[in-house]
Design a protein around this motif. Structure first.
Motif, PDB file in Angstrom:
ATOM      1  N   GLU A  44      27.711   2.077  26.888  1.00 57.20           N
ATOM      2  CA  GLU A  44      26.757   1.830  28.093  1.00 57.20           C
ATOM      3  C   GLU A  44      25.352   1.739  27.440  1.00 57.20           C
ATOM      4  O   GLU A  44      24.889   2.491  27.153  1.00 57.20           O
ATOM      5  N   GLN A  45      24.825   0.502  27.236  1.00 59.79           N
ATOM      6  CA  GLN A  45      23.566   0.016  26.916  1.00 59.79           C
ATOM      7  C   GLN A  45      23.017  -0.639  27.996  1.00 59.79           C
ATOM      8  O   GLN A  45      23.033  -0.044  29.080  1.00 59.79           O
ATOM      9  N   VAL A  46      22.104  -1.567  27.529  1.00 61.65           N
ATOM     10  CA  VAL A  46      21.392  -2.516  28.512  1.00 61.65           C
ATOM     11  C   VAL A  46      22.648  -3.341  29.338  1.00 61.65           C
ATOM     12  O   VAL A  46      22.665  -3.217  30.546  1.00 61.65           O
ATOM     13  N   GLY A  47      23.631  -3.549  28.664  1.00 66.29           N
ATOM     14  CA  GLY A  47      24.924  -4.191  29.432  1.00 66.29           C
ATOM     15  C   GLY A  47      25.995  -3.171  28.807  1.00 66.29           C
ATOM     16  O   GLY A  47      25.897  -2.242  28.278  1.00 66.29           O
ATOM     17  N   ARG A  48      27.536  -3.602  29.289  1.00 61.39           N
ATOM     18  CA  ARG A  48      28.572  -3.056  28.620  1.00 61.39           C
ATOM     19  C   ARG A  48      29.132  -3.604  27.238  1.00 61.39           C
ATOM     20  O   ARG A  48      29.441  -4.888  27.152  1.00 61.39           O
ATOM     21  N   THR A  49      28.960  -2.848  26.403  1.00 60.51           N
ATOM     22  CA  THR A  49      29.206  -3.203  24.985  1.00 60.51           C
ATOM     23  C   THR A  49      30.495  -2.179  24.423  1.00 60.51           C
ATOM     24  O   THR A  49      30.424  -1.243  24.697  1.00 60.51           O
ATOM     25  N   THR A  50      31.276  -2.943  24.129  1.00 69.36           N
ATOM     26  CA  THR A  50      32.766  -2.306  23.287  1.00 69.36           C
ATOM     27  C   THR A  50      32.385  -2.224  21.776  1.00 69.36           C
ATOM     28  O   THR A  50      32.168  -3.172  21.179  1.00 69.36           O
ATOM     29  N   LEU A  51      32.279  -0.842  21.417  1.00 66.94           N
ATOM     30  CA  LEU A  51      32.312  -0.425  20.118  1.00 66.94           C
ATOM     31  C   LEU A  51      33.774  -0.264  19.453  1.00 66.94           C
ATOM     32  O   LEU A  51      34.597   0.507  19.985  1.00 66.94           O
TER      33      LEU A  51
END
Length: 502
Positions: free
Chosen positions: A327-334
């Motif tokens: 969870e960053q500014v948006g939803r990012t997949t790592l």
């Protein structure tokens, strides 16, 4: 012949013939052709006298496609549409009644008051095969795009676009919304997670579950009872799309997605262009995790997936993946990709080895000086490879096992190396104490700003200075040549005017 056929079930036909007396010669070639064009093996198990699992899965998908009102049965109209699509001829009302009567006599649950059930549909095909009418089932399968291995034909699941080595493939918003709907549809108990049985049911229209084996099997976070949350579900899809776009597209279609590759998958911008623009527009980032043996790489991946710390050491012998939403500014997949120590050199032997990497992390045991020295060597090797190939990547150093007594010299040297190479200071973490120091957010931040934290070796710095010097020299030469040309032109004009005035 009967004992032979009983012993060797793979034999489809035995036939007596005579070339001399021209007995059953056409039949020999007819059955030979039939064995190739309409083989029994992929469809039917002679031992158990039942349809094979892959055939059942394909027929179930076809049944669901034809069940347009989604009531779990094929009505007379739907059955007629199916007949027209597959055989270009409608069924007469009496024929429909006859078909349902045959099914009901043998299997009462095969027909309901609304029409033919899935059980009845499968029974009909088993009956066709038992009576030697394999061409009927094969015609149906091929009409819906299946090949001889009962998989969708390659031309139906091909990824149309070409990509550069430093481009990746992601799911579109349309495909993600479709998968969210599928997740909710199969989450029968409404607990926000797909249990193994629910997940098996979800993939029951695919040839097999694509996640039963590595690298997908244990690549996402699960609940205590082995369920897969929506984040974990979508993370696995992101991983499969990144590694095998065509496989991801095929499974989307198996689940009922009706769009093409252009609507399901998107090609990301080249990483080289991202560095020039000093930002990335990706939603999925891949991080290579380097480090010596026993440094804590596997523990880092386990922490990322919410798994408890393991006291016992278990070496990782092959590359392993872990995918999760950050969870960053948006939803990012790592996506973390663990590289075992003995695979580093083979990996870097390829010029394009770092093209798929958004950020590289180097994990070392902060209590072991030798662990830091080995991690530093890997950092230099990766940085050198990036400088030589043009696929430079942001790099971060992770000092693991902060719960142990740190080795002072290693700490000082790691800080100095970071400063000299132009990357961020080491990130101290302790997987055992669950003190991760926001390491995953920092990895995402480095990936989103691909022009920063790129290590520079001494050799790379020297080459850059040399190129800068050469470019400056060429510039001075160009300016000097331009001045000379202008001066010569002016002299010629002056000489011409002087000649004309005299």
């Amino acid at each position: 012949m009967s004992p032979i056929m009983q012993k060797f079930r793979e034999i489809e036909t035995c036939i007596e013939c005579s070339a001399r007396n021209m007995i059953q010669i056409p039949e020999v070639f007819y059955y030979a052709q039939k064995a190739v064009v309409h083989p029994t093996g992929p469809l039917f198990d002679q031992e158990t006298q039942s349809l094979k699992p892959r055939c059942v899965r394909a027929l179930k998908r076809i049944f669901i496609i034809c069940d347009q009102d989604r009531d779990g049965t094929l009505s007379d109209a739907e059955l007629n549409d199916f007949q027209v699509k597959c055989f270009n001829a409608p069924l007469q009302p009496a024929e429909i009644v006859g078909v349902k009567k045959v099914v009901q006599e043998k299997m009462s649950e095969g027909v309901s008051d609304r029409g033919l059930t899935l059980t009845g549909f499968l029974f009909l095909h088993a009956l066709f095969i038992e009576k030697g009418r394999l061409e009927t089932t094969w015609t149906v399968l091929r009409k819906f795009g299946y090949d001889n291995e009962i998989k969708l034909r390659d031309d139906l699941v091909s990824v149309s676009f070409k990509r550069a080595p430093d481009q990746s493939v992601e799911l579109t918003n349309e495909a993600i919304e479709f998968l969210k709907g599928i997740f909710c549809l199969f989450d029968l108990d409404g607990d926000g997670a797909l249990r193994p049985a629910e997940l098996d049911d979800l993939f029951s229209t695919a040839p097999e579950s694509p996640w039963n084996e590595s690298p997908y099997k244990d690549a996402a976070e699960t609940t205590v009872v082995g369920g897969l949350s929506l984040d974990g579900f979508l993370s696995k899809w992101s991983l499969m799309t990144l590694l095998e776009p065509a496989k991801s597209l095929a499974n989307l279609i198996y689940l009922g997605y009706t769009g093409d590759s252009a609507s399901a998958l998107r090609l990301t911008r080249r990483r080289k262009l991202d560095r020039k623009k000093q930002q990335s527009e990706r939603n999925v980032f891949q991080c290579f995790v380097f480090g010596p043996t026993k440094a804590g790489k596997s523990a880092l991946l386990n922490s990322f997936l919410g798994r408890p710390f393991a006291e016992s050491y278990s070496p990782t012998t092959t590359q392993r993946f872990a995918a999760n939403v950050v969870e960053q500014v948006g939803r990012t997949t790592l996506i973390l990709r663990e590289i075992p120590e003995d695979e580093v050199k083979p990996l870097l032997s390829s010029k394009e080895s770092l093209s798929a990497c958004d950020v590289a992390v180097f994990v070392h045991d902060s209590s072991d000086e030798q662990s830091w020295k080995r991690a530093k060597e890997m950092l230099i090797d990766v940085a050198s490879n990036g400088e030589a190939s043009g696929f430079e990547v942001p790099c971060l150093i992770v000092a693991a096992k902060e719960d142990l007594d740190s080795y002072p010299t290693a700490i000082q040297d790691s800080v100095r190396v970071c400063r000299d190479m132009g990357i961020e200071a080491p990130i101290p973490i302790s997987n055992k104490m669950a003190d991760l120091n926001n390491v995953f957010s920092k990895i995402i931040n480095a990936a989103e700003r691909p022009h920063l934290s790129i290590p520079e070796t001494e050799a790379g710095r020297s080459r850059k200075q040399y190129r800068h010097l050469v470019n400056r020299s060429l510039m001075f030469v160009s300016v000097g040549a331009a001045v000379a040309v202008v001066g010569l032109a002016a002299y010629r004009v002056y000489a011409a005017r002087k000649s004309s005035s005299s």
